[in-house]
Each structure stands twice: as structure tokens, then as C-alpha cells.
Enzyme design. Structure first.
Site, mmCIF file in Angstrom:
data_model
loop_
_atom_site.group_PDB
_atom_site.id
_atom_site.type_symbol
_atom_site.label_atom_id
_atom_site.label_comp_id
_atom_site.label_asym_id
_atom_site.label_seq_id
_atom_site.Cartn_x
_atom_site.Cartn_y
_atom_site.Cartn_z
ATOM 1 N N HIS A 286 -8.159 -2.449 -6.048
ATOM 2 C CA HIS A 286 -7.610 -2.633 -7.386
ATOM 3 C C HIS A 286 -8.499 -3.643 -8.099
ATOM 4 C CE1 HIS A 286 -3.539 -0.840 -6.642
ATOM 5 N NE2 HIS A 286 -3.869 -1.134 -5.393
ATOM 6 N N GLN B 66 0.849 -1.185 0.000
ATOM 7 C CA GLN B 66 0.000 0.000 0.000
ATOM 8 C C GLN B 66 0.884 1.234 0.000
ATOM 9 O OE1 GLN B 66 -2.771 0.370 3.292
ATOM 10 N NE2 GLN B 66 -3.905 2.019 2.278
ATOM 11 N N HIS C 31 -8.535 1.780 -1.158
ATOM 12 C CA HIS C 31 -8.774 1.618 -2.591
ATOM 13 C C HIS C 31 -8.723 0.156 -2.978
ATOM 14 C CE1 HIS C 31 -4.414 2.259 -2.090
ATOM 15 N NE2 HIS C 31 -4.217 1.584 -3.214
#
Length: 119
Positions: free
Chosen positions: A107, A99, A105
Site C-alpha cells: 500500500h 490482509q 501487495h
């Protein structure tokens, strides 16, 4: 404060429109854009509009937004036509996991064979 935009966060700046990104989809709770260093033919980042450092923190504080993130990733997979062959949704948590931006977030990766375990 968790959930609030952070002045030094790249992804908060993308959400605010202060940093350009190739947007794929926007919802009330999420923003999705193409990764600038794609690791697969389809590599989209799906982020919450609210700031939490990682997926566990987001899930603990905002379970509905966490579900939105996964739902939107699935919608994008269908729109990108990678849902039939298969795709991966990855959350890296912490430096040791790779990270580099500490704003939750996901992916979304697909468009090629994805072996397990990943490298």
C-alpha cells in the site's frame, strides 16, 4: 504452486486483465493501481505479477522482484508528488494485520499527515 497465477486470486485476475482496475503504472514485474477503498488522498497498491501470499514469501523466493516493488512504489510517489512531504509503504501480513487478499501487495499512502503508530 508459489509464483504461479491462482485462479481464485483477485490480484492475479487484475494482472491478467480479467478484472478491471484503475492502473497507475505497469512494469515487467509489477502492476500498480488505485485502491478501491482509499485510506489517504493517494492510495495505490503495487503488486508483483507473480503470486506469493505475502511480502516475506515474495522476498524469500524473488528478492529482485521485491526490490522492484519498492522501487516502483518510490517512482509512483514521485509521480504523484507525495515524495517531498512523505509517504508510507505498508505490507499487511496475515488476517490479524488486515490482509484480505493473499497476493503480496504494498500500500503506497500519502497526500495527508500520516501519524504513527497507525490506527
Amino acid at each position: 504452486m508459489a509464483g504461479e497465477p491462482q485462479a481464485d486470486c483477485l490480484f492475479c485476475k487484475i494482472v491478467a486483465g480479467k478484472v478491471p482496475a484503475t492502473l497507475v503504472k505497469e512494469t515487467e514485474t509489477t502492476v500498480a493501481f488505485r485502491d478501491i477503498n482509499p485510506q489517504a488522498p493517494t492510495h495505490v497498491l503495487v503488486i508483483p505479477r507473480v503470486h506469493y501470499a505475502d511480502a516475506a514469501a515474495l522476498a524469500a523466493a524473488e528478492p529482485v522482484i521485491t526490490a522492484d516493488l519498492l522501487r516502483v512504489a518510490g517512482e509512483i510517489a514521485a509521480e504523484e508528488k507525495i515524495d517531498d512531504h512523505g509517504y508510507r509503504i505498508v505490507f499487511n501480513t496475515g488476517v490479524g494485520a488486515g490482509q484480505t487478499v493473499f497476493h503480496t501487495h504494498a500500500h503506497l499512502l500519502g497526500g495527508r499527515g500520516l501519524q504513527w503508530p497507525p490506527g
